[in-house]
Design an enzyme around this catalytic site. Structure first.
Site, PDB file in Angstrom:
ATOM      1  CD  GLU A 253      36.376   3.190  -4.716  1.00 44.79           C
ATOM      2  OE1 GLU A 253      37.477   3.285  -4.172  1.00 44.79           O
ATOM      3  OE2 GLU A 253      36.991   2.981  -5.950  1.00 44.79           O
TER       4      GLU A 253
ATOM      5  CG  ASP B 187       3.841  -3.356   6.636  1.00 44.16           C
ATOM      6  OD1 ASP B 187       3.369  -1.864   6.652  1.00 44.16           O
ATOM      7  OD2 ASP B 187       3.494  -3.431   5.176  1.00 44.16           O
TER       8      ASP B 187
ATOM      9  CG  HIS C 134      43.764  46.514   8.143  1.00 42.83           C
ATOM     10  ND1 HIS C 134      43.237  46.616   8.751  1.00 42.83           N
ATOM     11  CD2 HIS C 134      43.516  47.122   7.061  1.00 42.83           C
ATOM     12  CE1 HIS C 134      41.689  46.993   8.198  1.00 42.83           C
ATOM     13  NE2 HIS C 134      42.340  46.878   6.802  1.00 42.83           N
TER      14      HIS C 134
ATOM     15  CG  HIS D 214      26.701  -6.105  18.690  1.00 41.26           C
ATOM     16  ND1 HIS D 214      25.561  -5.180  17.830  1.00 41.26           N
ATOM     17  CD2 HIS D 214      26.689  -7.091  19.262  1.00 41.26           C
ATOM     18  CE1 HIS D 214      24.918  -6.328  18.944  1.00 41.26           C
ATOM     19  NE2 HIS D 214      25.376  -7.069  19.273  1.00 41.26           N
TER      20      HIS D 214
ATOM     21  CG  ASN E  14      -0.272   0.179   2.839  1.00 39.77           C
ATOM     22  OD1 ASN E  14       1.051  -0.157   2.502  1.00 39.77           O
ATOM     23  ND2 ASN E  14      -1.369   0.186   3.242  1.00 39.77           N
TER      24      ASN E  14
ATOM     25  CG  HIS F 218      20.754 -13.042  17.388  1.00 39.30           C
ATOM     26  ND1 HIS F 218      21.476 -12.574  17.325  1.00 39.30           N
ATOM     27  CD2 HIS F 218      21.297 -12.247  18.985  1.00 39.30           C
ATOM     28  CE1 HIS F 218      21.993 -11.954  17.460  1.00 39.30           C
ATOM     29  NE2 HIS F 218      21.610 -12.321  18.773  1.00 39.30           N
TER      30      HIS F 218
ATOM     31  CG  HIS G 259      40.892  51.380   8.766  1.00 41.17           C
ATOM     32  ND1 HIS G 259      39.896  52.075   8.694  1.00 41.17           N
ATOM     33  CD2 HIS G 259      41.269  50.048   8.424  1.00 41.17           C
ATOM     34  CE1 HIS G 259      39.326  51.215   7.645  1.00 41.17           C
ATOM     35  NE2 HIS G 259      40.195  49.881   8.147  1.00 41.17           N
TER      36      HIS G 259
ATOM     37  CG  ASP H 183      34.827   7.077  -3.178  1.00 38.44           C
ATOM     38  OD1 ASP H 183      34.406   6.459  -2.411  1.00 38.44           O
ATOM     39  OD2 ASP H 183      36.074   7.529  -1.972  1.00 38.44           O
TER      40      ASP H 183
ATOM     41  CG  HIS I  92      34.844  46.149   2.769  1.00 33.86           C
ATOM     42  ND1 HIS I  92      36.675  47.262   1.980  1.00 33.86           N
ATOM     43  CD2 HIS I  92      34.856  46.341   4.003  1.00 33.86           C
ATOM     44  CE1 HIS I  92      36.615  46.738   3.516  1.00 33.86           C
ATOM     45  NE2 HIS I  92      35.976  47.045   4.896  1.00 33.86           N
TER      46      HIS I  92
END
Length: 900
Positions: A349, A109, A632, A337, A105, A155, A630, A347, A641
């Site tokens: 792979e 599920d 710097h 685990h 549908n 399991h 200024h 990439d 800017h």
């Protein structure tokens, strides 16, 4: 000495894909236990942004709560990062689950096994139930549950199509058949759905084999085998090792991949505990990774010889041990685990992930998730990177947060009472991204991947201001970015982008030509990055933050746009405009001026270098306001800017044209300055002083040598007001265009480079075509019967007037030491900046049409040209060392012959 913003030498071959960054996010904390996690696409027609199903085993006193955690990123414009739990069922000792659209549908599920028992020593004799929970098609709790079948000790299970494709089938395998019985083999069962799966009848049950202590079942869907298989293949990992079962249309077949960890006296566990199949190139089974043995400590990989057939069953496999994580405990178990394969870096792979439960006492190596990446296909060598240090019992991979192709990682802590209980069990996701955001007091640190080595596009909106949404974008090489034509703008921070319109091709780099100005508006529907990728700020239109002109600061409120998946501390930040007179660096200046500052965003590379890409902050100034001259002198950076709004249309950058000592910044004479108007959505070029070849000049204190300069808003009556708004990008020193611009005398391309006249008998060569860094570059004499001249790719370096020369076969760049040394020998390398070398060459042409390659000009050195030595190479009689020499040497001209 001069850093550069380009991400890699322009003509170096494409860099290997690097792993993305991962943004950790807590999905569910405070859990009572933890065992299983699964990515669950709610609908069967889409795997994007799936939900997560997670649960623990429970106890005799507490049933396990099977919960579906609803993905907050599945809906657009979602502002929450909370995963809402929906309870599906309460079960006794559930173990494994998978999903399929059993009812056809359009909704997936849940298929789940429960009634296992509390451990392998407490198997319920009449348990091992396999059931399915019907998806109601809406977020409703307590889904209808129907039984499929039983087998004690059940399991692991997976849904698929194993003997037919017209209905769902389930492969289900118990780990043991009775309590503490590690020797009796368990059935490998195929359950097949009936005509009406909603009926109360059990599903058809077929036993297709037996195995010992199967701890993991994986499948390779037939759709992923490139037509090799008609039905899905089943991968089993258990005491028998790793093997593959499949149905060939007539009978069941088995192929043993390998027997896994050898049996040792006194140890009840050998073979394998988990396995997954990794794609390499066009081979869907390029390798098979394995965790050994049951809850073991060994990571192995199975490989097949070069030239082997694709797939699993027609190849002979060889086992290689990659890692052993600590000793086993007294019960002969370790911390691994599960293993899972997925293309984490994009990439093509697969990498593989290893889920580490944790250890007692705690151990960094044995807790969390390790990612193994194939780095040498020929020799099947892997690198190893830690992705998470939170206990991981299981891993689920999917794209949980976007519609892209990135692979995110979900984990659940392993916490089983009476076995191993990790502290603070939780479900977590680790979202693949090219950008990580972190709060730094009142600013944000944005750490980005190197664009040249990523394969994913990342976009992160971060600020809505002045009618624009500012978005940080990382583009991999040759990537496309869709934009809104003639509305969106881009400020490139690293790399190159280009687009085409009716006027031709347009390229943008971190800086246009010195003292120039350039539009940021994209006059096309999309742009593309160059071969080095790009990092940029995209300006998108906003309906939230107004439109210019901005009459008051109330119209310039900035809005935090950081997405829901970044840390809450970042999303909660406010970005206020602060009057500059109130900043600690103002020292009494700018009093009563409409001059405001918004800080700020640090953009750094997210590798071990932590190299600075840029610091970004915003400014606004009212009519007639000067931002203050200024130069710097106390900080070293190159500043660009980018204007969002020019209130009067006359604001822009002014700089002094007289010596610094002759200019008074506190009472500037504007007749001693020049102005460049920076209109709406434009950026200006470098204003700092440079050497002729574009390297910045440095002062005695190693700061960038700037003239006095300032942003001056347009003059006029500030009633009504019209604010200028601009973004300052502060870069470390980088190379830019030459001043004055040199003539373009060379078309990029592939050439044989001959010394002197094209009919001369020596050509540029890399010794023995050796790709090793530091290999000598030679001029090889043409001999009868000798090899053809080697080919070189000559490429223009974007954002400069310089070129690079790359060996066509190896990618090695022709490099010289930097700062330069006269008469030094030239070598080939792939990482010039890391080795104190330069790969940049200025190109000129003499009256004979011959080419000269000159190193960039440097202090205390005259011009140095690519030339040849008068001394023959000691080891090769037909070779002459290539060196750099001064302009008094006549032998410094080369001829280019087009090559294939």
């Amino acid at each position: 000495m001069y850093s550069k913003v380009f991400l890699k030498p322009h003509c170096e071959p494409e860099q290997p894909a690097a792993l993305p960054l991962f943004q950790p996010q807590l999905v569910q904390g405070g859990r009572p236990d933890g065992y299983w996690v699964e990515a669950f696409p709610f609908r069967s027609d889409s795997s994007k942004c799936p939900n997560i199903i997670g649960y623990g085993l429970g106890t005799y006193d507490m049933k396990s709560d099977i919960q579906m955690l609803v993905n907050p990123y599945a809906t657009t414009n979602n502002q929450s990062s909370s995963w809402t739990p929906v309870p599906l069922a309460k079960l006794d000792f559930p173990v494994a689950m998978h999903y399929a659209d059993i009812t056809k549908n359009g909704f997936n599920d849940v298929i789940i096994t429960d009634q296992y028992g509390s451990s392998m020593d407490d198997i319920w004799a009449y348990g091992g139930r396999v059931s399915w929970l019907e998806n109601p098609g809406e977020l409703r709790d307590n889904w209808t549950m129907r039984t499929i079948g039983h087998s004690p000790g059940m399991h692991r299970l997976k849904a698929g199509h194993f003997t037919r494709t017209d209905r769902v089938q389930v492969v289900a395998v118990p780990i043991v058949v009775a309590s503490s019985d590690l020797t009796t083999p368990a059935d490998v069962i195929i359950f097949t759905a009936p005509d009406d799966p909603r009926s109360e009848q059990l599903w058809q049950r077929d036993v297709v084999g037996t195995r010992h202590l199967v701890h993991e079942v994986a499948i390779v869907p037939a759709a992923e085998t490139d037509g090799e298989m008609r039905f899905d293949q089943i991968i089993l990992a258990g005491r028998d090792g790793v093997d593959c079962l499949w149905y060939d249309g007539a009978r069941w077949q088995r192929h043993l991949v390998g027997t896994g960890l050898p049996e040792e006296r006194g140890d009840p566990y050998w073979g394998a505990g988990s396995a997954a199949v990794g794609r390499v190139g066009d081979d869907y089974a390029g390798y098979i990774c394995s965790a050994e043995a049951f809850h073991g400590n060994t990571v192995s990989v199975y490989t097949k010889p070069a030239g082997s057939p694709t797939g699993i069953v027609r190849a002979e496999w060889t086992r290689h041990v990659l890692d052993v994580f600590g000793p086993l405990n007294g019960k002969h178990t370790g911390s691994i685990h599960q293993v899972v394969c997925a293309d984490i870096d994009g990439d093509g792979e697969d990498e593989f992930l290893v889920a580490m439960m944790g250890a007692d006492p705690p151990d960094f190596q044995r807790t969390g998730v390790w990612c193994y990446k194939l780095v040498d296909r020929t020799n099947m060598k892997f690198s190893k990177t830690k992705v998470s240090s939170v206990s991981a019992g299981r891993i689920a991979t999917a794209n949980f947060h976007s519609q892209g192709s990135e692979v995110d990682i979900a984990t659940i802590s392993y916490s089983v009472p009476g076995y191993f209980e990790s502290p603070n069990p939780s479900i977590n996701v680790f979202l693949s991204t090219g950008i990580l955001a972190e709060r730094l007091d009142e600013e944000v640190m944005l750490r980005v991947v190197r664009a040249g080595s990523t394969r994913f596009k990342t976009e992160m909106e971060f600020l809505d201001v002045a009618g624009k949404k500012l978005t940080l974008v990382v583009l991999p090489p040759f990537a496309r970015l869709d934009v809104e034509r003639n509305v969106s703008g881009v400020k490139v921070m690293a790399g190159t982008v280009c687009w085409a319109d009716e006027n031709g091709k347009h390229e943008r780099v971190p800086a246009t030509r010195p003292f120039g100005c350039e539009s940021m508006i994209v006059s096309a529907d999309y742009l593309e990055s160059g071969e080095e990728g790009a990092i940029l700020v995209l300006y998108k239109p906003s309906s939230t933050s107004g439109r210019p002109p901005f009459r008051s600061m109330d119209e310039l409120v900035a809005h935090n746009l950081f997405p829901a998946y970044v840390p809450d501390s970042v999303r909660a930040m406010k970005f206020p405009w602060v009057r500059c007179a109130d900043r600690p660096w103002a020292h009494g200046r700018f009093k009563d001026l409409d001059f405001f500052n918004l800080i700020g965003f640090h953009v750094n590379f997210a590798d071990d270098s932590a190299a600075v890409l840029a610091h970004v902050q915003l400014w606004t100034a009212g009519i007639g306001v000067s931002a203050g001259f200024h130069n710097h002198v106390e900080a070293s950076f190159c500043e660009i800017h980018a204007c969002i709004a020019n209130g009067t249309g006359r604001g822009g950058m002014r700089w002094a044209t007289v010596p610094d000592a002759n200019f008074n910044p506190d009472s500037p004479n504007l007749e001693d300055t020049e102005l460049i108007v920076v209109p709406d959505m434009h950026e200006h070029g470098p204003l700092w002083r440079t050497r002729p070849d574009g390297h910045p000049l440095l002062r005695m204190n190693d700061t960038i040598d700037y003239p006095w300069h300032a942003w001056l808003a347009g003059a006029g009556n500030p009633s009504p007001q019209a604010f200028d708004v601009w973004v300052a990008f502060e870069f470390p020193g980088f190379e830019t265009f030459s001043t004055p611009p040199p003539p373009r005398v060379l078309e990029p391309g592939r050439y044989a480079i001959r010394f002197g006249d094209p009919h001369q008998t020596a050509s540029l060569a890399l010794q023995k075509n050796d790709a090793t860094d530091g290999t000598p570059v030679l001029a090889l004499l043409d001999l009868d019967g000798g090899p053809s001249p080697q080919a070189w790719n000559i490429s223009h370096v974007p954002g400069t007037d310089m070129y690079e020369i790359a060996h066509a076969k190896t990618g090695s760049l022709v490099c010289a030491r930097w700062p330069p040394v006269k008469n030094q020998r030239v070598a080939g390398t792939h990482s010039p900046a890391a080795m104190g070398l330069t790969s940049r060459w200025a190109v000129t042409k003499n009256t004979k049409g011959q080419i000269t390659f000159r190193l960039p000009e440097a202090p205390d050195h005259g011009p140095l040209f690519l030339s040849v030595s008068a001394i023959r190479h000691q080891q090769e009689a037909d070779a002459i060392p290539v060196i750099v020499q001064g302009d008094s040497i006549e032998l410094s001209a080369w001829s280019l012959v087009p090559a294939n």
